[in-house]
Design an enzyme around this catalytic site. Structure first.
Site, mmCIF file in Angstrom:
data_model
loop_
_atom_site.group_PDB
_atom_site.id
_atom_site.type_symbol
_atom_site.label_atom_id
_atom_site.label_comp_id
_atom_site.label_asym_id
_atom_site.label_seq_id
_atom_site.Cartn_x
_atom_site.Cartn_y
_atom_site.Cartn_z
ATOM 1 N N LEU A 207 52.519 36.054 43.245
ATOM 2 C CA LEU A 207 52.250 35.745 44.470
ATOM 3 C C LEU A 207 53.087 37.175 45.286
ATOM 4 C CD1 LEU A 207 52.459 32.023 44.986
ATOM 5 C CD2 LEU A 207 50.646 33.446 44.387
ATOM 6 N N ASP B 101 49.058 44.692 46.837
ATOM 7 C CA ASP B 101 50.157 43.343 47.528
ATOM 8 C C ASP B 101 50.703 44.106 48.524
ATOM 9 O OD1 ASP B 101 49.131 42.485 44.877
ATOM 10 O OD2 ASP B 101 51.150 43.134 43.854
HETATM 11 C C1 GLA Z 1 49.670 43.136 40.431
HETATM 12 C C2 GLA Z 1 49.800 44.629 41.151
HETATM 13 C C3 GLA Z 1 48.462 44.678 42.046
HETATM 14 C C4 GLA Z 1 47.069 44.243 41.163
HETATM 15 C C5 GLA Z 1 47.231 43.108 40.302
HETATM 16 C C6 GLA Z 1 46.214 42.855 39.657
HETATM 17 O O1 GLA Z 1 49.775 42.317 41.595
HETATM 18 O O2 GLA Z 1 50.699 44.676 41.698
HETATM 19 O O3 GLA Z 1 48.300 46.063 42.220
HETATM 20 O O4 GLA Z 1 46.992 45.445 40.231
HETATM 21 O O5 GLA Z 1 48.383 43.003 39.607
HETATM 22 O O6 GLA Z 1 44.894 42.770 40.533
#
Ligand code: GLA
Length: 383
Positions: free
Chosen positions: A123, A170
């Site tokens: 998360l 994220d």
């Molecule tokens: C992690 C990475 C994101 C993305 C997700 C998979 O959260 O930090 O940049 O690549 O995995 O979608």
């Protein structure tokens, strides 16, 4: 910790003239492992966040205290090194390092922070901490920097200082999230559009309780396989620079160029990009059934083609998918443990949470956490 208890605590320790900043975690609705392939994602910021208080100092010294981790850490902005003893501090150190490298002249200060984004659950607790840090230090030094720029700087901190090759999703959603909306982000151009989370539906997060150390190594392997796929497909499709440029039909036509595993990784990415756009169209049309179906399809693809799910995630998704009032469910985040996201009719959300928890416990022996979440605003100062 709620904001008023946090404020009371930090004022008692740092004094009245503290400033408090916040940055949320996120749940990704759909578009998994597409961001580093220049593709599309549809995350929402959630109502769990990092709160970070700063008391400015004249000098360039920074002291860091976490209310959640043991110990404290301090450094000078003139010489920011890695702290192997307090690993949590490297997210803040890395952000200050990258900001200084980018030419921002920061002010020292005493920092206290706390968060309720579960750690290592997919998360984005680390992105929330990075974005809270960047927002606080830039505002303390009176810089006005766009959310996009904040996201890029925080991603760089994680790539170059912490050493994780994450994409941009994220940090982007933590900086730019909007209340009651998800963001459709084009991870190539960084253009984005807010898409309302349909009234009457809830995003319910289920934390499997599983934390696996292989996330980083498997993540990097997947990235390398995508790059290999692009390099091989370029023999037939010289114009492509990322899997974003490949349609599902083109991939099928040139399948014989790819080793089997690389083909399946690529198939996940190209079909997932298509699913994100279909999901957004369905969301904007209020077609929750189609939206939910795309979530289910995404899970199948992550499980079978990208192979980043695990038995506990599969168990929770299967339990979720058979509950009344559920439109769709899938794993969310990088995978190998962490959380699922389910799209649930609002009237059924409480019953869903009450049913899924014991069923998952019975299937796996693990106690899950279920959160009925609300799409929240991105980072900023708390008034
Ligand atoms: C992690 C990475 C994101 C993305 C997700 C998979 O959260 O930090 O940049 O690549 O995995 O979608």
């Amino acid at each position: 910790m709620d904001i008023e208890s946090f404020r009371g605590r930090v004022v008692a320790e740092l004094g009245d003239d503290v400033r408090i900043f916040r940055a949320p975690g996120r749940v990704n609705i759909i578009g998994e492992h597409t961001d580093y392939n220049d593709g599309f994602v549809l995350p929402a910021a959630i109502d769990r966040e990092v709160l970070l208080a700063v008391h400015p100092r004249g000098q360039r010294l920074v002291t860091l205290t976490s209310l959640d981790f043991e110990g404290s850490s301090s450094f000078s902005l003139d010489e920011i090194g890695y702290d192997a003893e307090q690993p949590w501090s490297n997210y803040l150190r890395g952000v200050c390092y990258v900001l200084e490298e980018a030419g921002y002249h920061l002010r020292g200060g005493d920092v206290i922070f706390s968060g309720d984004v579960p750690i290592g659950a997919g998360l984005s607790s680390s992105a929330a901490l990075e974005v809270a840090t960047a927002t606080a230090f830039l505002q303390m030094a009176e810089y006005e920097v766009s959310g996009k720029e904040v996201a890029l700087l925080c991603q760089r901190a994680e790539n170059e200082f912490v050493g994780t090759r994450c994409g941009i999703m994220d940090q982007f959603i933590s900086a730019l999230g909007q209340q009651d909306h998800a963001l459709l982000i084009d991870c190539r151009s960084l253009d984005y559009r807010a898409v309302p989370v349909p009234a009457g539906a809830k995003l319910v997060i289920g934390d499997t309780g599983v934390r696996r150390g292989l996330v980083t190594s498997e993540y990097n392997t997947r990235r390398a396989q995508c790059e290999e796929g692009v390099a091989l497909l370029q023999h037939a499709l010289p114009g492509i620079t990322a899997l974003r440029d490949v349609t599902p039909a083109q991939l099928e036509a040139h399948r014989d160029l790819l080793p089997e595993a690389v083909y399946r990784r690529c198939r996940h990415v190209v079909t997932e990009n298509a699913r994100v756009l279909q999901a957004v169209a369905a969301m904007e049309a209020g077609d929750l059934r189609t939206l939910g179906q795309r979530l289910n399809d995404s899970h199948t693809s992550l499980r079978d083609d990208y192979e980043v799910s695990c038995p506990e995630l599969n168990a929770m998704v299967e339990i979720a998918q058979r509950q009344p009032g559920v439109y769709g469910a899938r794993m969310t985040g990088a995978g190998f443990g962490g959380c699922t996201v389910s799209l649930v009719d609002e009237a059924h959300a409480e019953a869903f949470a009450a049913e899924v928890a014991p069923a998952y416990r019975e299937a796996t022996g693990l106690t899950p956490q279920i959160y009925i979440s609300t799409a929240s605003a991105g980072a900023g100062e708390v008034e």
